[in-house]
Design a protein around this motif. Structure first.
Motif, PDB file in Angstrom:
ATOM      1  N   SER A 180      37.152  17.492  51.100  1.00 37.42           N
ATOM      2  CA  SER A 180      38.191  18.342  51.255  1.00 37.42           C
ATOM      3  C   SER A 180      38.150  19.190  49.987  1.00 37.42           C
ATOM      4  CB  SER A 180      39.225  17.170  51.043  1.00 37.42           C
ATOM      5  OG  SER A 180      39.109  16.544  49.680  1.00 37.42           O
ATOM      6  N   VAL A 181      37.077  19.294  49.081  1.00 39.04           N
ATOM      7  CA  VAL A 181      37.076  20.352  47.967  1.00 39.04           C
ATOM      8  C   VAL A 181      36.230  21.556  48.590  1.00 39.04           C
ATOM      9  CG1 VAL A 181      36.077  20.748  45.796  1.00 39.04           C
ATOM     10  CG2 VAL A 181      37.034  18.508  46.349  1.00 39.04           C
ATOM     11  N   ASP A 182      36.835  22.678  48.279  1.00 39.72           N
ATOM     12  CA  ASP A 182      36.445  23.823  48.868  1.00 39.72           C
ATOM     13  C   ASP A 182      36.687  24.940  48.061  1.00 39.72           C
ATOM     14  OD1 ASP A 182      35.169  25.546  50.907  1.00 39.72           O
ATOM     15  OD2 ASP A 182      36.636  25.228  52.410  1.00 39.72           O
ATOM     16  N   SER A 183      35.960  26.153  48.230  1.00 33.92           N
ATOM     17  CA  SER A 183      36.384  27.243  47.390  1.00 33.92           C
ATOM     18  C   SER A 183      36.885  28.346  48.233  1.00 33.92           C
ATOM     19  CB  SER A 183      35.099  27.701  46.682  1.00 33.92           C
ATOM     20  OG  SER A 183      34.148  27.862  47.405  1.00 33.92           O
ATOM     21  N   LEU A 184      37.324  29.507  47.724  1.00 39.70           N
ATOM     22  CA  LEU A 184      37.671  30.686  48.398  1.00 39.70           C
ATOM     23  C   LEU A 184      37.526  31.820  47.770  1.00 39.70           C
ATOM     24  CD1 LEU A 184      39.216  32.517  50.500  1.00 39.70           C
ATOM     25  CD2 LEU A 184      41.451  31.729  49.554  1.00 39.70           C
ATOM     26  N   ALA A 185      36.739  32.773  47.980  1.00 39.65           N
ATOM     27  CA  ALA A 185      36.703  33.986  47.231  1.00 39.65           C
ATOM     28  C   ALA A 185      37.136  35.293  48.153  1.00 39.65           C
ATOM     29  CB  ALA A 185      35.136  34.022  46.692  1.00 39.65           C
ATOM     30  N   PHE A 186      37.954  35.830  47.808  1.00 40.03           N
ATOM     31  CA  PHE A 186      38.347  37.050  48.504  1.00 40.03           C
ATOM     32  C   PHE A 186      38.667  38.438  47.780  1.00 40.03           C
ATOM     33  CE2 PHE A 186      42.030  38.862  51.167  1.00 40.03           C
ATOM     34  CZ  PHE A 186      41.371  39.144  52.218  1.00 40.03           C
ATOM     35  N   LYS A 187      38.514  39.592  48.264  1.00 44.25           N
ATOM     36  CA  LYS A 187      38.472  40.790  47.874  1.00 44.25           C
ATOM     37  C   LYS A 187      39.075  41.744  48.629  1.00 44.25           C
ATOM     38  CE  LYS A 187      34.849  41.834  45.398  1.00 44.25           C
ATOM     39  NZ  LYS A 187      33.439  42.292  45.005  1.00 44.25           N
ATOM     40  N   PHE A 188      40.165  42.547  48.240  1.00 50.63           N
ATOM     41  CA  PHE A 188      40.940  43.589  49.228  1.00 50.63           C
ATOM     42  C   PHE A 188      41.341  44.637  48.338  1.00 50.63           C
ATOM     43  CE2 PHE A 188      44.094  40.609  48.056  1.00 50.63           C
ATOM     44  CZ  PHE A 188      45.240  41.297  47.903  1.00 50.63           C
ATOM     45  N   PRO A 189      41.449  45.741  49.135  1.00 43.83           N
ATOM     46  CA  PRO A 189      42.075  47.196  48.119  1.00 43.83           C
ATOM     47  C   PRO A 189      43.610  47.065  48.191  1.00 43.83           C
ATOM     48  CG  PRO A 189      41.535  47.556  50.548  1.00 43.83           C
ATOM     49  CD  PRO A 189      41.115  46.064  50.390  1.00 43.83           C
ATOM     50  N   GLY A 190      44.136  47.920  47.561  1.00 42.29           N
ATOM     51  CA  GLY A 190      45.694  48.053  47.355  1.00 42.29           C
ATOM     52  C   GLY A 190      46.182  47.736  46.151  1.00 42.29           C
ATOM     53  N   CYS A 191      47.496  48.131  46.066  1.00 41.53           N
ATOM     54  CA  CYS A 191      48.412  47.622  44.862  1.00 41.53           C
ATOM     55  C   CYS A 191      49.144  46.272  44.982  1.00 41.53           C
ATOM     56  CB  CYS A 191      49.175  48.756  44.639  1.00 41.53           C
ATOM     57  SG  CYS A 191      48.214  50.152  44.055  1.00 41.53           S
ATOM     58  N   LEU A 192      49.646  45.665  44.215  1.00 36.09           N
ATOM     59  CA  LEU A 192      50.384  44.411  44.420  1.00 36.09           C
ATOM     60  C   LEU A 192      51.659  44.862  43.630  1.00 36.09           C
ATOM     61  CD1 LEU A 192      47.854  41.543  43.909  1.00 36.09           C
ATOM     62  CD2 LEU A 192      48.291  42.822  46.130  1.00 36.09           C
ATOM     63  N   ASN A 193      52.784  44.369  44.273  1.00 36.54           N
ATOM     64  CA  ASN A 193      54.212  44.410  43.769  1.00 36.54           C
ATOM     65  C   ASN A 193      54.361  43.103  42.646  1.00 36.54           C
ATOM     66  OD1 ASN A 193      56.991  43.019  43.419  1.00 36.54           O
ATOM     67  ND2 ASN A 193      57.380  45.059  44.702  1.00 36.54           N
TER      68      ASN A 193
ATOM     69  N   ASN B 243      41.863  44.018  44.435  1.00 32.38           N
ATOM     70  CA  ASN B 243      42.071  42.869  44.116  1.00 32.38           C
ATOM     71  C   ASN B 243      41.003  41.760  44.339  1.00 32.38           C
ATOM     72  OD1 ASN B 243      44.815  43.582  43.583  1.00 32.38           O
ATOM     73  ND2 ASN B 243      44.783  44.241  45.375  1.00 32.38           N
ATOM     74  N   SER B 244      40.656  41.134  43.270  1.00 34.65           N
ATOM     75  CA  SER B 244      39.757  39.970  44.090  1.00 34.65           C
ATOM     76  C   SER B 244      40.162  38.504  43.009  1.00 34.65           C
ATOM     77  CB  SER B 244      38.371  40.106  43.400  1.00 34.65           C
ATOM     78  OG  SER B 244      38.191  40.671  41.975  1.00 34.65           O
ATOM     79  N   PHE B 245      39.932  37.570  43.881  1.00 30.09           N
ATOM     80  CA  PHE B 245      40.257  36.300  43.467  1.00 30.09           C
ATOM     81  C   PHE B 245      39.371  35.200  43.917  1.00 30.09           C
ATOM     82  CE2 PHE B 245      43.250  36.866  46.860  1.00 30.09           C
ATOM     83  CZ  PHE B 245      43.028  35.926  47.525  1.00 30.09           C
ATOM     84  N   VAL B 246      39.300  34.171  43.060  1.00 30.05           N
ATOM     85  CA  VAL B 246      38.470  32.893  43.477  1.00 30.05           C
ATOM     86  C   VAL B 246      39.304  31.678  43.299  1.00 30.05           C
ATOM     87  CG1 VAL B 246      36.385  31.684  43.020  1.00 30.05           C
ATOM     88  CG2 VAL B 246      36.196  34.170  43.071  1.00 30.05           C
ATOM     89  N   PHE B 247      39.598  30.755  44.030  1.00 31.39           N
ATOM     90  CA  PHE B 247      40.163  29.533  43.985  1.00 31.39           C
ATOM     91  C   PHE B 247      39.067  28.406  44.342  1.00 31.39           C
ATOM     92  CE2 PHE B 247      43.638  32.283  44.446  1.00 31.39           C
ATOM     93  CZ  PHE B 247      44.845  31.624  43.695  1.00 31.39           C
ATOM     94  N   ILE B 248      39.103  27.148  43.730  1.00 31.16           N
ATOM     95  CA  ILE B 248      38.273  26.295  43.938  1.00 31.16           C
ATOM     96  C   ILE B 248      39.536  24.937  43.878  1.00 31.16           C
ATOM     97  CG2 ILE B 248      36.352  24.595  43.179  1.00 31.16           C
ATOM     98  CD1 ILE B 248      35.115  26.946  41.518  1.00 31.16           C
ATOM     99  N   GLY B 249      39.324  24.116  44.865  1.00 29.57           N
ATOM    100  CA  GLY B 249      40.349  23.150  44.809  1.00 29.57           C
ATOM    101  C   GLY B 249      40.213  22.257  46.155  1.00 29.57           C
ATOM    102  N   LYS B 250      41.084  21.164  46.103  1.00 27.36           N
ATOM    103  CA  LYS B 250      41.404  20.473  47.067  1.00 27.36           C
ATOM    104  C   LYS B 250      42.226  20.682  48.361  1.00 27.36           C
ATOM    105  CE  LYS B 250      41.565  15.237  47.650  1.00 27.36           C
ATOM    106  NZ  LYS B 250      41.560  14.086  46.996  1.00 27.36           N
ATOM    107  N   ASP B 251      41.817  20.543  49.591  1.00 25.20           N
ATOM    108  CA  ASP B 251      42.735  21.082  50.545  1.00 25.20           C
ATOM    109  C   ASP B 251      43.487  22.008  50.462  1.00 25.20           C
ATOM    110  OD1 ASP B 251      42.461  18.095  51.620  1.00 25.20           O
ATOM    111  OD2 ASP B 251      43.923  17.377  50.492  1.00 25.20           O
ATOM    112  N   LEU B 252      42.480  23.331  50.180  1.00 23.64           N
ATOM    113  CA  LEU B 252      43.092  24.495  50.033  1.00 23.64           C
ATOM    114  C   LEU B 252      43.199  25.233  51.410  1.00 23.64           C
ATOM    115  CD1 LEU B 252      40.846  26.264  47.354  1.00 23.64           C
ATOM    116  CD2 LEU B 252      43.094  25.004  47.061  1.00 23.64           C
ATOM    117  N   ASN B 253      44.197  25.700  51.702  1.00 23.98           N
ATOM    118  CA  ASN B 253      44.703  26.710  53.154  1.00 23.98           C
ATOM    119  C   ASN B 253      44.309  27.923  52.941  1.00 23.98           C
ATOM    120  OD1 ASN B 253      45.709  27.866  55.197  1.00 23.98           O
ATOM    121  ND2 ASN B 253      47.143  26.432  55.771  1.00 23.98           N
ATOM    122  N   LYS B 254      42.975  28.491  53.187  1.00 26.28           N
ATOM    123  CA  LYS B 254      42.391  29.518  52.916  1.00 26.28           C
ATOM    124  C   LYS B 254      43.319  30.660  53.342  1.00 26.28           C
ATOM    125  CE  LYS B 254      37.512  28.088  52.479  1.00 26.28           C
ATOM    126  NZ  LYS B 254      36.261  28.419  52.818  1.00 26.28           N
TER     127      LYS B 254
END
Length: 163
Positions: free
Chosen positions: A54-67, A127-138
């Motif tokens: 149930s432990v997984d990771s998510l790394a994601f990158k996308f362009p643009g600006c955030l509010n 924007n780029s981020f990484v999450f490591i955790g349990k039962d993550l909904n990617k």
């Protein structure tokens, strides 16, 4: 807790991960003789490693600006929703109207985020981020950050008085 895993470990107190590098390098913390002295069964039998599926990771990158307002609400919701299941997370975000990066990191419900260095002219503002955790909904995590996207142009300039 660390002493239970490694009774000979040295604790280095720090703030915001600011540590003298020499206190971490070439300290010869692991030697087989030392380990077998404290844990004689270390080399005996089969090594059984069990991973939690149930432990997984998510790394994601996308362009643009955030509010920024949507981002604050999102981060608060993520910490409230996932809480202790967030083992480690960090990222660099491009906030609309800001010439500097928003850098965040956290463990569980402990979050730290701040505006840091300026984007370099040759850097892709993304924007780029990484999450490591349990039962993550990617999909939910990814979609939540994308939903914070906005136009680079702000309705009001930073510092303007708005009534």
């Amino acid at each position: 807790r660390i002493r239970g895993i490694n009774p000979t470990s040295k604790t280095v107190r720090c703030c915001q991960s600011q540590v003298e590098p020499l206190s971490l390098i070439n300290i010869k913390a692991f030697t087989l003789n030392h380990v077998t002295m404290h844990t004689p069964e270390f080399l005996e039998g089969e090594l059984k490693i069990r991973h939690d599926p149930s432990v997984d990771s998510l790394a994601f990158k996308f362009p643009g600006c955030l509010n920024i307002n949507m981002l604050k609400e999102l981060i608060s919701d993520l910490i409230r929703t996932y809480g202790a299941n967030l083992y480690r997370y960090k990222g660099v975000l491009n906030v609309a109207g800001m010439p500097v990066k928003f850098v965040f990191q956290g463990v569980g419900m402990l979050f730290s985020g701040t505006f840091t260095t300026a984007w370099l002219p040759e850097e892709v503002r993304q924007n780029s981020f990484v999450f490591i955790g349990k039962d993550l909904n990617k999909k939910t995590l990814t979609d939540s950050f994308i939903a914070c996207q906005c136009s680079e142009t702000l309705r009001f300039a930073v510092g303007d008085s708005v009534l």
